[in-house]
Design an enzyme around this catalytic site. Structure first.
Site, PDB file in Angstrom:
ATOM      1  CB  SER A   1      -0.932   0.022   1.209  1.00 58.64           C
ATOM      2  OG  SER A   1      -2.016  -0.826   0.968  1.00 58.64           O
TER       3      SER A   1
ATOM      4  CE1 TYR B   1      -4.024   1.348   4.479  1.00 62.87           C
ATOM      5  CE2 TYR B   1      -2.537   0.566   6.182  1.00 62.87           C
ATOM      6  CZ  TYR B   1      -2.879   0.690   4.860  1.00 62.87           C
ATOM      7  OH  TYR B   1      -2.078   0.134   3.911  1.00 62.87           O
TER       8      TYR B   1
ATOM      9  CB  VAL C   1       0.116  -5.729   4.330  1.00 62.24           C
ATOM     10  CG1 VAL C   1      -1.156  -5.101   4.859  1.00 62.24           C
ATOM     11  CG2 VAL C   1       0.010  -6.020   2.838  1.00 62.24           C
TER      12      VAL C   1
HETATM   13  N1  GLN Z   1      -2.125  -5.793  -1.711  1.00 61.74           N
HETATM   14  C1  GLN Z   1      -2.756  -5.441  -0.477  1.00 61.74           C
HETATM   15  C2  GLN Z   1      -4.265  -5.433  -0.645  1.00 61.74           C
HETATM   16  O1  GLN Z   1      -4.722  -4.934  -1.614  1.00 61.74           O
HETATM   17  C3  GLN Z   1      -2.243  -4.115   0.004  1.00 61.74           C
HETATM   18  C4  GLN Z   1      -2.835  -3.740   1.315  1.00 61.74           C
HETATM   19  C5  GLN Z   1      -1.920  -2.956   2.213  1.00 61.74           C
HETATM   20  O2  GLN Z   1      -0.685  -2.911   2.065  1.00 61.74           O
HETATM   21  N2  GLN Z   1      -2.505  -2.420   3.243  1.00 61.74           N
HETATM   22  O3  GLN Z   1      -4.989  -5.913   0.199  1.00 61.74           O
END
Ligand code: GLN
Length: 335
Positions: free
Chosen positions: A83, A261, A279
């Protein structure tokens, strides 16, 4: 002495100075302090991320004035950007379409919800709230210009190469895994299509989103990317412009209010910097006009932010007086 000899001597002197700097000592101490932390869990929604080493830990700081790079720990380990990419793709969409049009497709309001929340779209407009949650990031990926999918991906990779100063690559197994298991993101895309917020080529849009998330970076890359935003959109190490000056403020504002977030409010209070987490364990934080921070540590808290990443940024913000609302008397520079 040849020019090369002068360069070598300059490098050597710089290394000696950096090795001896109090800031480097402080960075090493931060690393030692937070390495034993056992809180948090590595993302496990796909097996490729579950295999991440929970002890991998790197902290990198790039000072935009001196152009010095400070690194401790695993700063050259490659991991997927996830993300963190959303903030930079938002910048590219702004360059492609301008602020007014982008604002018709995605808002700038924090949600207070998890990053992969499905149900929340803005009342009248049906816009996703912001480009940092998955719904908004998918709507933003749909804005990237290019005559076909490979051309769009090429533009995305070229943009990241300007930020990091090298050609980025994609982790093919993470991408394939995200693509085959991304039912939640697919559902979000369908919901957006239902409200007329996406064109019907959902597979193509989601592909670009999964690809942007699977780009491999290091903690040092994240620090240079942050330093580029801190430096008005120009990579301080290469001198190359990565983002048009007029959109730096927009990108940073959304990172500031939405980048962490549903922890964004507390992050602002404690750390006070525009930032973005992913993540994969990456975190990038921007001290405008001053420096960029990149941290890599895969264990995540329940909001999806790197536990060590949050702790290190809070400590650095206090040490250097980086909080955007700090008094100038508390400011100091690494060195
Ligand atoms: N690829 C992950 C998703 O779309 C990215 C989410 C993240 O890093 N928070 O769920």
């Amino acid at each position: 002495m040849s020019d090369r000899g002068n360069d070598d001597l300059g490098d050597l002197l710089r290394q000696v100075r950096v090795a001896a700097s109090p800031f480097r000592t402080r960075l090493n101490a931060l690393y030692e302090d937070y390495l034993p932390v056992r809180e948090g869990r590595v993302a496990d929604y796909i097996p490729e991320l579950a295999r991440a080493d929970p002890d991998a830990f790197g902290i990198a700081v790039v000072d935009i004035k001196s152009r010095e790079v400070f690194e401790v720990g695993s700063c050259s380990d490659l991991f997927t950007i996830q993300s963190v990419s959303k903030a930079f793709i938002h910048g590219l969409a702004l360059e492609d379409y301008g602020r007014d049009h982008v604002l018709t497709r995605v808002g700038v309001e924090p949600t207070g919800d998890a990053f992969n929340s499905m149900i929340k779209l803005e009342g009248q407009s049906h816009r996703p709230h912001n480009p940092m949650v998955n719904a908004g990031a998918i709507a933003t990926a749909a804005l990237i210009k290019g005559e076909d999918s490979p051309a769009k991906l090429k533009r995305v990779l070229e943009m990241f190469s300007r930020y990091i100063g090298r050609e980025p690559t994609i982790d093919a197994s993470v991408y394939t895994s995200e693509k085959t298991t991304g039912h939640r993101n697919r559902a979000i895309a369908h919901l957006l299509l239902n409200f007329g917020m996406l064109p019907p080529n959902l597979d193509e849009i989601l592909d670009l989103y999964f690809q942007q998330c699977s780009i491999m970076v290091t903690a040092k890359d994240l620090a240079v990317m942050a330093a580029t935003l801190a430096n008005g959109g120009v990579n301080p190490l290469s001198g190359e412009r990565a983002l048009a000056a007029e959109y730096v403020q927009d990108v940073l504002s959304v990172m500031f209010s939405c980048g962490m977030y549903d922890f964004s409010g507390e992050w602002l209070y404690r750390v006070g910097l525009p930032a973005k987490s992913g993540v994969g364990g990456g975190l990038t934080a921007v001290a405008p006009g001053r420096l960029g921070i990149g941290v890599f540590s895969p264990p995540l808290d329940e909001k999806g932010n790197s536990v060590r990443g949050v702790a290190v940024c809070e400590a650095l913000s206090q040490d250097l007086g980086l909080h955007v609302f700090s008094s100038p008397e508390t400011w100091s520079t690494p060195g």
